[in-house]
Design a protein around this motif. Structure first.
Motif, PDB file in Angstrom:
ATOM      1  N   PRO A 164       0.866  -1.227  -0.204  1.00 53.31           N
ATOM      2  CA  PRO A 164      -0.062  -0.192   0.072  1.00 53.31           C
ATOM      3  C   PRO A 164       0.783   1.412  -0.099  1.00 53.31           C
ATOM      4  CG  PRO A 164       0.446  -0.889   2.395  1.00 53.31           C
ATOM      5  CD  PRO A 164       1.181  -1.652   1.465  1.00 53.31           C
ATOM      6  N   ASP A 165       0.186   2.451  -0.517  1.00 54.90           N
ATOM      7  CA  ASP A 165       0.870   3.745  -0.191  1.00 54.90           C
ATOM      8  C   ASP A 165       0.093   4.341   0.957  1.00 54.90           C
ATOM      9  OD1 ASP A 165       1.284   6.366  -0.280  1.00 54.90           O
ATOM     10  OD2 ASP A 165       1.755   6.562  -2.311  1.00 54.90           O
ATOM     11  N   PHE A 166       0.625   4.661   2.210  1.00 63.34           N
ATOM     12  CA  PHE A 166      -0.008   5.151   3.259  1.00 63.34           C
ATOM     13  C   PHE A 166      -0.783   6.517   3.065  1.00 63.34           C
ATOM     14  CE2 PHE A 166       0.197   2.075   6.752  1.00 63.34           C
ATOM     15  CZ  PHE A 166       0.457   1.102   6.485  1.00 63.34           C
ATOM     16  N   ASP A 167       0.143   7.170   2.134  1.00 56.11           N
ATOM     17  CA  ASP A 167      -0.331   8.554   1.940  1.00 56.11           C
ATOM     18  C   ASP A 167      -1.720   8.615   1.117  1.00 56.11           C
ATOM     19  OD1 ASP A 167       0.947  10.428   3.433  1.00 56.11           O
ATOM     20  OD2 ASP A 167       2.564  10.572   2.007  1.00 56.11           O
ATOM     21  N   THR A 168      -2.307   7.582   0.767  1.00 56.82           N
ATOM     22  CA  THR A 168      -3.539   7.394   0.056  1.00 56.82           C
ATOM     23  C   THR A 168      -4.621   7.095   0.925  1.00 56.82           C
ATOM     24  OG1 THR A 168      -3.235   5.132  -0.371  1.00 56.82           O
ATOM     25  CG2 THR A 168      -2.436   6.714  -1.877  1.00 56.82           C
ATOM     26  N   ASN A 169      -4.505   7.048   2.532  1.00 57.53           N
ATOM     27  CA  ASN A 169      -5.636   6.674   3.241  1.00 57.53           C
ATOM     28  C   ASN A 169      -6.530   7.646   3.155  1.00 57.53           C
ATOM     29  OD1 ASN A 169      -5.860   4.144   5.019  1.00 57.53           O
ATOM     30  ND2 ASN A 169      -3.733   5.078   6.006  1.00 57.53           N
ATOM     31  N   THR A 170      -7.840   7.172   3.020  1.00 52.83           N
ATOM     32  CA  THR A 170      -9.101   8.207   3.097  1.00 52.83           C
ATOM     33  C   THR A 170     -10.244   7.899   4.010  1.00 52.83           C
ATOM     34  OG1 THR A 170      -8.534   8.173   0.470  1.00 52.83           O
ATOM     35  CG2 THR A 170     -10.956   8.765   1.255  1.00 52.83           C
ATOM     36  N   VAL A 171     -10.865   8.683   4.604  1.00 53.05           N
ATOM     37  CA  VAL A 171     -12.052   8.627   5.553  1.00 53.05           C
ATOM     38  C   VAL A 171     -12.926   9.940   5.490  1.00 53.05           C
ATOM     39  CG1 VAL A 171     -10.831   9.591   7.571  1.00 53.05           C
ATOM     40  CG2 VAL A 171     -12.625   7.706   7.825  1.00 53.05           C
ATOM     41  N   ASN A 172     -14.270   9.337   5.523  1.00 52.85           N
ATOM     42  CA  ASN A 172     -15.207  10.450   5.488  1.00 52.85           C
ATOM     43  C   ASN A 172     -15.469  11.369   6.645  1.00 52.85           C
ATOM     44  OD1 ASN A 172     -16.347   8.254   6.473  1.00 52.85           O
ATOM     45  ND2 ASN A 172     -18.469   8.831   5.594  1.00 52.85           N
ATOM     46  N   VAL A 173     -14.554  11.733   7.655  1.00 51.01           N
ATOM     47  CA  VAL A 173     -14.779  12.730   8.658  1.00 51.01           C
ATOM     48  C   VAL A 173     -14.640  13.863   8.097  1.00 51.01           C
ATOM     49  CG1 VAL A 173     -13.297  13.406  10.616  1.00 51.01           C
ATOM     50  CG2 VAL A 173     -13.554  10.980  10.358  1.00 51.01           C
ATOM     51  N   ASP A 174     -15.650  14.874   8.512  1.00 51.21           N
ATOM     52  CA  ASP A 174     -15.877  16.247   8.013  1.00 51.21           C
ATOM     53  C   ASP A 174     -14.801  17.209   7.892  1.00 51.21           C
ATOM     54  OD1 ASP A 174     -18.043  16.066   6.451  1.00 51.21           O
ATOM     55  OD2 ASP A 174     -19.485  16.609   7.878  1.00 51.21           O
ATOM     56  N   ASP A 244      -4.888  17.230  19.921  1.00 51.46           N
ATOM     57  CA  ASP A 244      -4.954  17.301  21.127  1.00 51.46           C
ATOM     58  C   ASP A 244      -6.197  16.336  21.609  1.00 51.46           C
ATOM     59  OD1 ASP A 244      -7.406  18.561  20.690  1.00 51.46           O
ATOM     60  OD2 ASP A 244      -6.575  20.757  20.745  1.00 51.46           O
ATOM     61  N   ALA A 245      -6.228  16.146  22.962  1.00 50.23           N
ATOM     62  CA  ALA A 245      -7.253  15.250  23.533  1.00 50.23           C
ATOM     63  C   ALA A 245      -8.496  15.518  23.119  1.00 50.23           C
ATOM     64  CB  ALA A 245      -6.956  15.449  24.962  1.00 50.23           C
ATOM     65  N   GLU A 246      -9.080  16.915  22.960  1.00 50.08           N
ATOM     66  CA  GLU A 246     -10.483  16.979  22.533  1.00 50.08           C
ATOM     67  C   GLU A 246     -10.590  16.637  21.095  1.00 50.08           C
ATOM     68  OE1 GLU A 246     -13.106  17.736  23.928  1.00 50.08           O
ATOM     69  OE2 GLU A 246     -14.131  18.223  22.039  1.00 50.08           O
ATOM     70  N   ASP A 247      -9.658  17.011  20.219  1.00 53.87           N
ATOM     71  CA  ASP A 247      -9.752  16.478  19.083  1.00 53.87           C
ATOM     72  C   ASP A 247      -9.856  15.106  19.065  1.00 53.87           C
ATOM     73  OD1 ASP A 247     -10.047  18.912  17.555  1.00 53.87           O
ATOM     74  OD2 ASP A 247      -7.814  18.839  16.991  1.00 53.87           O
ATOM     75  N   GLY A 248      -9.102  14.342  19.841  1.00 49.03           N
ATOM     76  CA  GLY A 248      -8.892  12.831  19.875  1.00 49.03           C
ATOM     77  C   GLY A 248     -10.470  12.305  20.061  1.00 49.03           C
ATOM     78  N   ARG A 249     -11.075  12.969  21.113  1.00 54.40           N
ATOM     79  CA  ARG A 249     -12.453  12.420  21.397  1.00 54.40           C
ATOM     80  C   ARG A 249     -13.330  12.786  20.485  1.00 54.40           C
ATOM     81  NH1 ARG A 249     -10.376  14.016  26.669  1.00 54.40           N
ATOM     82  NH2 ARG A 249     -11.233  16.545  26.270  1.00 54.40           N
ATOM     83  N   ARG A 250     -13.400  13.705  19.891  1.00 58.24           N
ATOM     84  CA  ARG A 250     -14.107  14.142  18.462  1.00 58.24           C
ATOM     85  C   ARG A 250     -13.991  13.193  17.360  1.00 58.24           C
ATOM     86  NH1 ARG A 250     -13.989  18.253  15.014  1.00 58.24           N
ATOM     87  NH2 ARG A 250     -11.941  18.935  15.676  1.00 58.24           N
ATOM     88  N   TRP A 251     -12.604  12.710  17.355  1.00 58.27           N
ATOM     89  CA  TRP A 251     -12.424  11.851  16.073  1.00 58.27           C
ATOM     90  C   TRP A 251     -13.043  10.451  16.249  1.00 58.27           C
ATOM     91  CZ3 TRP A 251      -9.910  11.649  11.414  1.00 58.27           C
ATOM     92  CH2 TRP A 251      -9.293  10.534  11.075  1.00 58.27           C
TER      93      TRP A 251
END
Ligand SMILES: C[S@@+](CC[C@H](N)C(=O)[O-])C[C@H]1O[C@@H](n2cnc3c(N)ncnc32)[C@H](O)[C@@H]1O
Length: 285
Positions: A164-174, A244-251
């Motif tokens: 794989p090419d790890f820079d091609t990861n895709t996910v539909n988080v806004d 940061d932790a808040e972004d981690g929880r949101r993710w």
């Protein structure tokens, strides 16, 4: 894979970081992760294309380097009968033991040995086909492993590599900023050689291989595998301070909500390289 696929059993978040040290890892997690990847239809397409392009069939001697616990190795063992032989080699003694157990249960005669892709314990020109799938990305010296694949394959034999090419990861988080931060952390830390595919065609040519062909698939994750994988890489980014932790929880909550609603979309690009070993290939130095 699409939302109408049947649900898979829940499994813990997965990380692809530790395949070089598998005997010290939570083995069942990795077995489940590899099995989940192995079920992905678009990755199966690349495996089938590798079989076709390497003319793997009855009578062939095939080597699967970094064979894991033998998911593809055992399929190949069926394909080369009658008259052929398949060998699998993996750094993990635990995986080799599991591959042997599965081969015995399936009544298949496969030679499964522990060993390092960078120092293959096989003679020159020993096989007709040598393949490696999702292995070179983990190696300190992938060039050495490539030279070893060539050394053990007879002149006119075929090589297949799937990575794989790890820079091609895709996910539909806004949140695009958050997505970039998490995916960049994953690409930069998951494996030793996350972007190795970009040089592989040139590397194979430099080794004197001919008929080099490149194919690719954007491999779409199942909903459950996407939830496990993308949750895991968000946790890793938060633990490392890349977000940061808040972004981690949101993710984490965003991935969980998308998964619950059947709307999670994840994918990653995989490449297949095939090539022919020329008559006068020099041994690895
Ligand atoms: C992601 S798994 C892929 C396994 C298998 N090829 C598959 O597609 O199911 C990576 C494999 O590479 C093996 N590996 C890592 N470093 C290795 C090395 N230096 N030599 C041989 N195998 C290695 C790991 O033990 C693991 O089984």
């Amino acid at each position: 894979m699409t939302a109408q696929d049947p649900p898979e059993p829940a499994a813990p978040a997965i990380s692809l970081h530790d395949f070089t040290d598998i005997d010290h890892s939570a083995e069942s997690t990795y077995v489940a992760a590899l099995e989940a990847f192995d079920r992905l239809p678009l990755l199966r397409e690349l495996k089938a294309l590798a079989v076709e392009r390497t003319h793997t069939g009855p009578g062939r001697r095939v080597l699967d380097v970094g064979c894991g616990f033998g998911l593809e190795t055992l399929r190949l063992a069926r394909l080369v009968q009658p008259g052929g032989a398949v060998t699998g080699i993996d750094l993990s003694a635990d995986f080799v033991a599991e591959a042997r157990r599965r081969a015995a249960a399936a009544g298949l005669d496969v030679d499964l040995v522990p060993g390092d892709a960078q120092r293959l314990p096989f003679a020159d020109d020993a096989v007709d086909v040598a393949r490696a799938e999702r292995v070179l990305i983990y190696l300190d010296d992938p060039g050495r492993a490539l030279a070893e694949l060539v050394r053990v394959t007879r002149p006119g034999g075929r090589i297949a590599i799937i990575e794989p090419d790890f820079d091609t990861n895709t996910v539909n988080v806004d949140d695009a900023r958050l997505v970039r931060a998490v995916l960049a952390h994953e690409a930069d830390t998951a494996v030793v050689n996350p972007r190795l595919v970009r040089d592989l065609r040139g590397d194979l040519g430099a080794l004197g291989l001919t008929d080099v062909e490149v194919d690719s698939r954007m491999v779409i994750f199942s909903q459950d595998l996407a939830a496990q994988y993308f949750a895991g890489i968000g946790e890793a980014a938060a633990s490392a301070g890349a977000i940061d932790a808040e972004d981690g929880r949101r993710w984490t909550s965003t991935i969980a909500a998308l998964h619950r609603d059947g709307r999670l979309f994840g994918a990653v690009g995989y490449y297949l390289f095939t090539a022919t070993v020329p008559p006068a290939t020099s041994p690895a130095s």
